[in-house]
Design a protein around this motif. Structure first.
Motif, PDB file in Angstrom:
ATOM      1  N   LYS A 188       0.835  -1.195   0.000  1.00  0.00           N
ATOM      2  CA  LYS A 188       0.000   0.000   0.000  1.00  0.00           C
ATOM      3  C   LYS A 188       0.873   1.250   0.000  1.00  0.00           C
ATOM      4  O   LYS A 188       2.089   1.191   0.184  1.00  0.00           O
ATOM      5  CB  LYS A 188      -0.901   0.003   1.240  1.00  0.00           C
ATOM      6  CG  LYS A 188      -1.842  -1.188   1.346  1.00  0.00           C
ATOM      7  CD  LYS A 188      -2.673  -1.126   2.622  1.00  0.00           C
ATOM      8  CE  LYS A 188      -1.821  -1.272   3.863  1.00  0.00           C
ATOM      9  NZ  LYS A 188      -2.625  -1.329   5.115  1.00  0.00           N
ATOM     10  N   GLU A 189       0.220   2.376  -0.190  1.00  0.00           N
ATOM     11  CA  GLU A 189       0.912   3.649  -0.102  1.00  0.00           C
ATOM     12  C   GLU A 189       1.349   3.906   1.337  1.00  0.00           C
ATOM     13  O   GLU A 189       0.797   3.353   2.280  1.00  0.00           O
ATOM     14  CB  GLU A 189       0.008   4.787  -0.577  1.00  0.00           C
ATOM     15  CG  GLU A 189      -0.336   4.726  -2.061  1.00  0.00           C
ATOM     16  CD  GLU A 189      -1.217   5.883  -2.480  1.00  0.00           C
ATOM     17  OE1 GLU A 189      -1.764   6.555  -1.581  1.00  0.00           O
ATOM     18  OE2 GLU A 189      -1.377   6.099  -3.696  1.00  0.00           O
ATOM     19  N   ASN A 190       2.351   4.771   1.467  1.00  0.00           N
ATOM     20  CA  ASN A 190       2.860   5.185   2.776  1.00  0.00           C
ATOM     21  C   ASN A 190       3.360   4.010   3.609  1.00  0.00           C
ATOM     22  O   ASN A 190       3.111   3.919   4.812  1.00  0.00           O
ATOM     23  CB  ASN A 190       1.793   5.975   3.542  1.00  0.00           C
ATOM     24  CG  ASN A 190       1.400   7.244   2.840  1.00  0.00           C
ATOM     25  OD1 ASN A 190       2.260   7.977   2.344  1.00  0.00           O
ATOM     26  ND2 ASN A 190       0.110   7.503   2.754  1.00  0.00           N
ATOM     27  N   THR A 210       7.236   4.127  -0.066  1.00  0.00           N
ATOM     28  CA  THR A 210       6.289   4.361  -1.158  1.00  0.00           C
ATOM     29  C   THR A 210       5.701   5.759  -0.980  1.00  0.00           C
ATOM     30  O   THR A 210       4.523   5.929  -0.653  1.00  0.00           O
ATOM     31  CB  THR A 210       5.168   3.302  -1.163  1.00  0.00           C
ATOM     32  OG1 THR A 210       4.550   3.270   0.128  1.00  0.00           O
ATOM     33  CG2 THR A 210       5.724   1.930  -1.480  1.00  0.00           C
ATOM     34  N   ASN A 211       6.536   6.753  -1.243  1.00  0.00           N
ATOM     35  CA  ASN A 211       6.120   8.143  -1.050  1.00  0.00           C
ATOM     36  C   ASN A 211       5.996   8.866  -2.394  1.00  0.00           C
ATOM     37  O   ASN A 211       6.171   8.275  -3.462  1.00  0.00           O
ATOM     38  CB  ASN A 211       7.111   8.865  -0.138  1.00  0.00           C
ATOM     39  CG  ASN A 211       8.547   8.775  -0.652  1.00  0.00           C
ATOM     40  OD1 ASN A 211       8.786   8.502  -1.825  1.00  0.00           O
ATOM     41  ND2 ASN A 211       9.498   9.012   0.234  1.00  0.00           N
ATOM     42  N   GLU A 212       5.724  10.151  -2.337  1.00  0.00           N
ATOM     43  CA  GLU A 212       5.509  10.927  -3.562  1.00  0.00           C
ATOM     44  C   GLU A 212       6.775  11.039  -4.395  1.00  0.00           C
ATOM     45  O   GLU A 212       6.717  11.095  -5.620  1.00  0.00           O
ATOM     46  CB  GLU A 212       4.981  12.324  -3.206  1.00  0.00           C
ATOM     47  CG  GLU A 212       3.548  12.328  -2.699  1.00  0.00           C
ATOM     48  CD  GLU A 212       2.572  11.764  -3.729  1.00  0.00           C
ATOM     49  OE1 GLU A 212       2.691  12.096  -4.909  1.00  0.00           O
ATOM     50  OE2 GLU A 212       1.689  10.981  -3.335  1.00  0.00           O
ATOM     51  N   GLU A 213       7.934  11.094  -3.742  1.00  0.00           N
ATOM     52  CA  GLU A 213       9.190  11.175  -4.488  1.00  0.00           C
ATOM     53  C   GLU A 213       9.399   9.924  -5.333  1.00  0.00           C
ATOM     54  O   GLU A 213       9.765   9.997  -6.513  1.00  0.00           O
ATOM     55  CB  GLU A 213      10.366  11.349  -3.525  1.00  0.00           C
ATOM     56  CG  GLU A 213      11.712  11.467  -4.248  1.00  0.00           C
ATOM     57  CD  GLU A 213      12.868  11.607  -3.274  1.00  0.00           C
ATOM     58  OE1 GLU A 213      13.969  11.956  -3.726  1.00  0.00           O
ATOM     59  OE2 GLU A 213      12.668  11.351  -2.068  1.00  0.00           O
ATOM     60  N   PHE A 214       9.170   8.767  -4.732  1.00  0.00           N
ATOM     61  CA  PHE A 214       9.286   7.502  -5.452  1.00  0.00           C
ATOM     62  C   PHE A 214       8.290   7.474  -6.617  1.00  0.00           C
ATOM     63  O   PHE A 214       8.631   7.127  -7.751  1.00  0.00           O
ATOM     64  CB  PHE A 214       9.027   6.363  -4.468  1.00  0.00           C
ATOM     65  CG  PHE A 214       9.084   4.979  -5.048  1.00  0.00           C
ATOM     66  CD1 PHE A 214       9.590   4.725  -6.313  1.00  0.00           C
ATOM     67  CD2 PHE A 214       8.631   3.905  -4.303  1.00  0.00           C
ATOM     68  CE1 PHE A 214       9.632   3.439  -6.836  1.00  0.00           C
ATOM     69  CE2 PHE A 214       8.662   2.612  -4.812  1.00  0.00           C
ATOM     70  CZ  PHE A 214       9.162   2.387  -6.082  1.00  0.00           C
ATOM     71  N   THR A 260       7.033  -5.400   4.399  1.00  0.00           N
ATOM     72  CA  THR A 260       6.640  -3.995   4.429  1.00  0.00           C
ATOM     73  C   THR A 260       6.344  -3.595   5.862  1.00  0.00           C
ATOM     74  O   THR A 260       6.106  -4.446   6.725  1.00  0.00           O
ATOM     75  CB  THR A 260       5.377  -3.726   3.582  1.00  0.00           C
ATOM     76  OG1 THR A 260       4.300  -4.511   4.092  1.00  0.00           O
ATOM     77  CG2 THR A 260       5.614  -4.045   2.116  1.00  0.00           C
ATOM     78  N   GLU A 261       6.369  -2.310   6.121  1.00  0.00           N
ATOM     79  CA  GLU A 261       5.986  -1.782   7.420  1.00  0.00           C
ATOM     80  C   GLU A 261       5.383  -0.405   7.225  1.00  0.00           C
ATOM     81  O   GLU A 261       5.742   0.311   6.286  1.00  0.00           O
ATOM     82  CB  GLU A 261       7.193  -1.713   8.368  1.00  0.00           C
ATOM     83  CG  GLU A 261       8.297  -0.795   7.883  1.00  0.00           C
ATOM     84  CD  GLU A 261       9.525  -0.802   8.775  1.00  0.00           C
ATOM     85  OE1 GLU A 261       9.607  -1.673   9.643  1.00  0.00           O
ATOM     86  OE2 GLU A 261      10.391   0.079   8.579  1.00  0.00           O
ATOM     87  N   GLU A 262       4.460  -0.051   8.068  1.00  0.00           N
ATOM     88  CA  GLU A 262       3.844   1.264   7.968  1.00  0.00           C
ATOM     89  C   GLU A 262       4.862   2.344   8.316  1.00  0.00           C
ATOM     90  O   GLU A 262       5.675   2.182   9.229  1.00  0.00           O
ATOM     91  CB  GLU A 262       2.641   1.370   8.914  1.00  0.00           C
ATOM     92  CG  GLU A 262       1.523   0.379   8.621  1.00  0.00           C
ATOM     93  CD  GLU A 262       0.957   0.550   7.219  1.00  0.00           C
ATOM     94  OE1 GLU A 262       0.744   1.706   6.804  1.00  0.00           O
ATOM     95  OE2 GLU A 262       0.719  -0.478   6.548  1.00  0.00           O
TER      96      GLU A 262
END
Length: 322
Positions: free
Chosen positions: A75-77, A108-112, A169-171
């Motif tokens: 997921k995102e973030n 998984t941020n906006e830069e990526f 993954t991790e939040e």
């Protein structure tokens, strides 16, 4: 090579391990990736076997799930932890592998999302445990970095094939609110309690003492020792100042203009936030003790930048506001 691609490829570069699947997510023109096959190694620390037709030619960035995992949906973030391996597109020779080491983390941020949309979109459609192949033409990466792409078709062909496995993954924890400048009453209370650094001049240089048994303040402390009478500094002023800086943790000095024998000139819009906020509004001639929390100093990655870590304490003499 763009920062995210460099992380993905240099991490060295990605690979997978997987549990089979039938749903294959992809983004971009994935036809060039059709021949890529992966056979996982014996465990997550072993290189997989990757094969593909050579030379592999691709004129646009593309990513494709080779084998979909059976874990949680990505997921995102989130912070994605992956291992990777990379090959030369022309002859499938190995360029590097990161399977023997620890997983690399990619948020998984906006830069990526902005830098590698094909890989980002592919990851958003798959699960933990997936193996993903990616290719990016050298000229396309260079263009994104601000260079002019060559008009030559050969220059746009893929140079590197990267295969990665999403290990976990991790939040991403919510960012802590930025530290604030403490008010005059709060500063006085700390000072009266002996919870702020002090100094004394020795041979014309300030010697700073950190209070024993006291925690660093929770915000920026501007403790004015002597108020000047000159021009007031703004957040964009060019100033000249003498200073000495030490770490709160151990009181060790890491920099001093006094040791160099002359004041330093700089713009307040080009220094760490604690200096910008701490010196703005002060008059030329002011002497001040600044206690600057990590996020207003060099940040949590200070050591990687070769900068002092943690809360920092400065004695500053604002000589001139230009």
């Amino acid at each position: 090579m763009r920062k995210v691609m460099a992380l993905v490829a240099t991490a060295s570069l990605l690979l997978v391990t997987a549990c089979g699947s039938t749903t294959m997510a992809s983004s971009g023109d994935t036809a060039p990736l059709a021949s890529i096959k992966v056979t996982p190694g014996s465990d997550d620390s072993s290189d997989p076997t990757v094969t593909f037709d050579t030379p592999l030619v691709a004129t646009a960035t593309a990513a494709k799930v080779l084998v979909e995992g059976k874990g949680e949906a990505i997921k995102e973030n989130q912070n994605i932890k992956f291992k990777s391996i990379a090959y030369k597109a022309t002859d499938a020779s190995l360029l590097g592998s990161g399977f023997a080491g620890e997983p690399v983390t990619l948020p998984t941020n906006e830069e990526f999302k902005a830098q590698l949309p094909a890989l980002y979109e592919t990851l958003m459609q798959t699960k933990v445990g997936s193996w993903i192949a990616m290719v990016e033409p050298a000229a396309e990466a260079a263009a994104t970095d601000g260079a002019s792409p060559s008009a030559s078709p050969e220059a746009a062909q893929a140079e590197t094939v990267v295969v990665l496995k999403v290990v976990s993954t991790e939040e991403i924890p919510p960012a802590a609110p930025p530290s604030k400048k403490l008010g005059a009453d709060e500063v006085k209370k700390l000072k009266d309690a002996g919870a702020l650094p002090t100094f004394e001049m020795k041979d014309g240089k300030p010697a700073i003492t950190i209070p024993k048994g006291k925690d660093a303040p929770a915000g920026l402390v501007v403790d004015i020792v002597k108020e000047g009478t000159g021009k007031v500094a703004t957040a964009t002023s060019k100033v000249s100042a003498n200073y000495t800086g030490v770490r709160w943790e151990d009181g060790k000095q890491f920099d001093s203009s006094y040791d160099r024998g002359k004041a330093s000139d700089f713009g307040l819009d080009g220094v760490i936030p604690g200096w910008t906020q701490g010196l703005t509004g002060l008059k030329a001639g002011t002497q001040v003790m600044l206690t600057i929390p990590t996020d207003l100093a060099y940040g949590p990655d200070a050591a990687a930048q070769g900068a002092p870590e943690g809360t920092l304490v400065f004695f500053v003499e604002l000589k001139e506001v230009k």
